[in-house]
Design a protein around this motif. Sequence first.
Motif, PDB file in Angstrom:
ATOM      1  N   ALA A  80      13.580   4.942  -2.121  1.00  0.00           N
ATOM      2  CA  ALA A  80      13.297   4.977  -0.677  1.00  0.00           C
ATOM      3  C   ALA A  80      12.136   4.026  -0.369  1.00  0.00           C
ATOM      4  O   ALA A  80      12.159   3.315   0.641  1.00  0.00           O
ATOM      5  CB  ALA A  80      12.970   6.395  -0.212  1.00  0.00           C
ATOM      6  N   PHE A  81      11.134   3.987  -1.252  1.00  0.00           N
ATOM      7  CA  PHE A  81       9.979   3.095  -1.061  1.00  0.00           C
ATOM      8  C   PHE A  81      10.262   1.651  -1.469  1.00  0.00           C
ATOM      9  O   PHE A  81       9.886   0.728  -0.771  1.00  0.00           O
ATOM     10  CB  PHE A  81       8.777   3.612  -1.874  1.00  0.00           C
ATOM     11  N   ASN A 120      20.362   9.481   1.592  1.00  0.00           N
ATOM     12  CA  ASN A 120      18.931   9.523   1.241  1.00  0.00           C
ATOM     13  C   ASN A 120      18.046   9.592   2.487  1.00  0.00           C
ATOM     14  O   ASN A 120      16.892   9.166   2.465  1.00  0.00           O
ATOM     15  CB  ASN A 120      18.553   8.297   0.384  1.00  0.00           C
ATOM     16  N   ALA A 121      18.563  10.163   3.552  1.00  0.00           N
ATOM     17  CA  ALA A 121      17.875  10.117   4.846  1.00  0.00           C
ATOM     18  C   ALA A 121      16.499  10.782   4.810  1.00  0.00           C
ATOM     19  O   ALA A 121      15.535  10.257   5.386  1.00  0.00           O
ATOM     20  CB  ALA A 121      18.750  10.768   5.922  1.00  0.00           C
ATOM     21  N   THR A 122      16.359  11.913   4.136  1.00  0.00           N
ATOM     22  CA  THR A 122      15.080  12.624   4.135  1.00  0.00           C
ATOM     23  C   THR A 122      13.985  11.809   3.443  1.00  0.00           C
ATOM     24  O   THR A 122      12.870  11.675   3.954  1.00  0.00           O
ATOM     25  CB  THR A 122      15.244  13.994   3.429  1.00  0.00           C
ATOM     26  N   ASN A 123      14.317  11.245   2.277  1.00  0.00           N
ATOM     27  CA  ASN A 123      13.327  10.435   1.557  1.00  0.00           C
ATOM     28  C   ASN A 123      12.976   9.168   2.335  1.00  0.00           C
ATOM     29  O   ASN A 123      11.826   8.725   2.328  1.00  0.00           O
ATOM     30  CB  ASN A 123      13.857  10.050   0.171  1.00  0.00           C
ATOM     31  N   ILE A 124      13.970   8.570   2.966  1.00  0.00           N
ATOM     32  CA  ILE A 124      13.717   7.339   3.730  1.00  0.00           C
ATOM     33  C   ILE A 124      12.817   7.655   4.928  1.00  0.00           C
ATOM     34  O   ILE A 124      11.876   6.914   5.229  1.00  0.00           O
ATOM     35  CB  ILE A 124      15.044   6.694   4.197  1.00  0.00           C
ATOM     36  N   ASP A 125      13.085   8.757   5.586  1.00  0.00           N
ATOM     37  CA  ASP A 125      12.253   9.146   6.715  1.00  0.00           C
ATOM     38  C   ASP A 125      10.797   9.351   6.270  1.00  0.00           C
ATOM     39  O   ASP A 125       9.862   8.905   6.944  1.00  0.00           O
ATOM     40  CB  ASP A 125      12.814  10.436   7.332  1.00  0.00           C
ATOM     41  N   ALA A 126      10.611   9.978   5.114  1.00  0.00           N
ATOM     42  CA  ALA A 126       9.251  10.203   4.608  1.00  0.00           C
ATOM     43  C   ALA A 126       8.570   8.875   4.262  1.00  0.00           C
ATOM     44  O   ALA A 126       7.387   8.668   4.564  1.00  0.00           O
ATOM     45  CB  ALA A 126       9.294  11.117   3.384  1.00  0.00           C
ATOM     46  N   ALA A 127       9.319   7.955   3.637  1.00  0.00           N
ATOM     47  CA  ALA A 127       8.745   6.655   3.289  1.00  0.00           C
ATOM     48  C   ALA A 127       8.382   5.871   4.551  1.00  0.00           C
ATOM     49  O   ALA A 127       7.330   5.207   4.608  1.00  0.00           O
ATOM     50  CB  ALA A 127       9.729   5.854   2.432  1.00  0.00           C
ATOM     51  N   PHE A 178       4.725   4.324   5.601  1.00  0.00           N
ATOM     52  CA  PHE A 178       4.572   2.906   5.937  1.00  0.00           C
ATOM     53  C   PHE A 178       3.993   2.717   7.339  1.00  0.00           C
ATOM     54  O   PHE A 178       3.070   1.910   7.551  1.00  0.00           O
ATOM     55  CB  PHE A 178       5.921   2.194   5.817  1.00  0.00           C
ATOM     56  N   ILE A 179       4.526   3.444   8.311  1.00  0.00           N
ATOM     57  CA  ILE A 179       4.032   3.275   9.687  1.00  0.00           C
ATOM     58  C   ILE A 179       2.570   3.706   9.784  1.00  0.00           C
ATOM     59  O   ILE A 179       1.767   3.065  10.467  1.00  0.00           O
ATOM     60  CB  ILE A 179       4.947   4.027  10.681  1.00  0.00           C
ATOM     61  N   ALA A 180       2.207   4.749   9.055  1.00  0.00           N
ATOM     62  CA  ALA A 180       0.793   5.169   9.057  1.00  0.00           C
ATOM     63  C   ALA A 180      -0.097   4.078   8.458  1.00  0.00           C
ATOM     64  O   ALA A 180      -1.181   3.792   8.981  1.00  0.00           O
ATOM     65  CB  ALA A 180       0.635   6.480   8.279  1.00  0.00           C
ATOM     66  N   ALA A 216       0.836  -1.205   0.000  1.00  0.00           N
ATOM     67  CA  ALA A 216       0.000   0.000   0.000  1.00  0.00           C
ATOM     68  C   ALA A 216       0.873   1.258   0.000  1.00  0.00           C
ATOM     69  O   ALA A 216       0.546   2.257  -0.656  1.00  0.00           O
ATOM     70  CB  ALA A 216      -0.923  -0.005   1.213  1.00  0.00           C
ATOM     71  N   SER A 217       1.995   1.234   0.715  1.00  0.00           N
ATOM     72  CA  SER A 217       2.901   2.386   0.753  1.00  0.00           C
ATOM     73  C   SER A 217       3.525   2.626  -0.618  1.00  0.00           C
ATOM     74  O   SER A 217       3.567   3.756  -1.109  1.00  0.00           O
ATOM     75  CB  SER A 217       4.022   2.153   1.773  1.00  0.00           C
ATOM     76  N   ILE A 218       4.012   1.561  -1.237  1.00  0.00           N
ATOM     77  CA  ILE A 218       4.611   1.685  -2.577  1.00  0.00           C
ATOM     78  C   ILE A 218       3.547   2.167  -3.559  1.00  0.00           C
ATOM     79  O   ILE A 218       3.834   2.956  -4.467  1.00  0.00           O
ATOM     80  CB  ILE A 218       5.237   0.338  -3.009  1.00  0.00           C
ATOM     81  N   GLY A 219       2.307   1.734  -3.322  1.00  0.00           N
ATOM     82  CA  GLY A 219       1.199   2.156  -4.187  1.00  0.00           C
ATOM     83  C   GLY A 219       0.910   3.656  -4.142  1.00  0.00           C
ATOM     84  O   GLY A 219       0.247   4.193  -5.033  1.00  0.00           O
ATOM     85  N   THR A 220       1.428   4.348  -3.135  1.00  0.00           N
ATOM     86  CA  THR A 220       1.228   5.802  -3.083  1.00  0.00           C
ATOM     87  C   THR A 220       2.159   6.518  -4.065  1.00  0.00           C
ATOM     88  O   THR A 220       1.996   7.712  -4.306  1.00  0.00           O
ATOM     89  CB  THR A 220       1.484   6.382  -1.671  1.00  0.00           C
TER      90      THR A 220
END
Lengths: 271, 271
Positions: free
Chosen positions: B172-173, B224-231, B235-237, A187-191
């Motif tokens: 990142a995703f 790539n810390a910023t993109n990983i943090d956003a991904a 995911f956690i949401a 679902a995350s990758i799907g965003t």
Amino acid sequence: MKTVAIVGVGLIGGSFALALRAAGFAGKIIGVSSPDAVRAAIERGIIDEALPLADAAAQADLIYLARPIEGILSVLDDLDAYVKPGTLITDAGSTKEAICARATEKIHRARFVGGHPMAGKEARGAAEAEASLFRGRPYILTSPSAELEARIASFGARIVIMSAEQHDVLVAFTSHLPQLISTALAASIGTEPEAARVAGPAAMDLTRLAMSPYEIWRDIFATNATNIDAALSVFIAKLEHLRSALSNAQLEREFENAAAAARLLRNMENP
Amino acid sequence: MKTVAIVGVGLIGGSFALALRAAGFAGKIIGVSSPDAVRAAIERGIIDEALPLADAAAQADLIYLARPIEGILSVLDDLDAYVKPGTLITDAGSTKEAICARATEKIHRARFVGGHPMAGKEARGAAEAEASLFRGRPYILTSPSAELEARIASFGARIVIMSAEQHDVLVAFTSHLPQLISTALAASIGTEPEAARVAGPAAMDLTRLAMSPYEIWRDIFATNATNIDAALSVFIAKLEHLRSALSNAQLEREFENAAAAARLLRNMENP
């Protein structure tokens, strides 16, 4: 053991029947299943005949319950009246506490041993059944049973005896948590609509479970919600810990610890 | 194109050299690498000779940078002084923004095209290199290059052209998030000492990445810390949403949506 009844002739029930045959069982195998499943199973020679539950149970020395969890619970409500006294009943349900509790409550004329083969594949149904499905895989039993253990050992499975309660705690981590993670990752990758353009083996491996049908999982979540919730809490805390360590040296130790845990899983899988 | 220099002759650099040969490249392949890597690469016929960076760059029509990210950044600091004017430089680093920015800053006498083959395997080193490593996999380039595209297409890879910025958001995703998830899952399962007794294919598939060595990931996280943090936040949401839906009908729709996203990844992988 002369007659075996398989209740629910799908991938697992069908594979149990084929594994019995492959290990030399020469008695009768009766299927109790939907008309479509029965037709597929007879065509493939998985079962000898199909009967209603009451008639199959009346003949069977071993009754193998391989429906989804709610189906197993509902069969357990009715089964005691039909069985030959002293017959052996086991199941292949993915959670064990609810099923073992129901069996304790309802089954008095037969013996019940809860079971869970840690085997499966993406495709379902008797058409996908195979005699080797259990080979090399853990097969959990909730109590010892010389008779059942001998049969299952003959399939090449690795017998593990543990309580229903412990089973449900552990599979929350090793099976139910992976399913929810895979679903959430897909679902995350799907965003990100363009993500498929760059997806490599990692994305493929981790989203495979996300294609599992919900109907299998509904009953698992319904009967193991407390343990799953606890496993989710552990996992989210670990992930938040990694996130907070992304830019410091602590992360190296986290990677080493996780790698050690992953290797331990594999050593135990192939002892 | 008569001479190719491979800087970092490991799994990726070595496989690039073997894929060139398999596709008919008849020129010279020079390796720039550690003594151990050079020895393994010469033994396997992956490179024709080994030279220091300055000498290799002075001859090369194509320079392929296949070190870890920090190694690529450091080579880019020095490389411009050594190259033949107009030569083509590309890389195989796992993140692209930092590398492309460094190339823009430092490379003036040659052309630079960022690259990232979405291929790999658990084992590393030139001894593990194979000509078919890129076959059927995405190969990202940060700008068009007829010359490079023709070579990469000859390996059977699927060329994808996108900006360095978009690449880093997407991986990142599809790559960095899966790695952290696998590490966190292995660590979570590790909190249950008996879990290995019941681990089935799901636990195995999802913890395989957890055995990846940290040294590969350190540079990826650093760049790539910023993109990983956003991904991670997305995911956690999603996972918290699944947790809150565990016991209601909403979960069925979440499973269907995630399954659709997982299938989309696969359709795009095998077009």
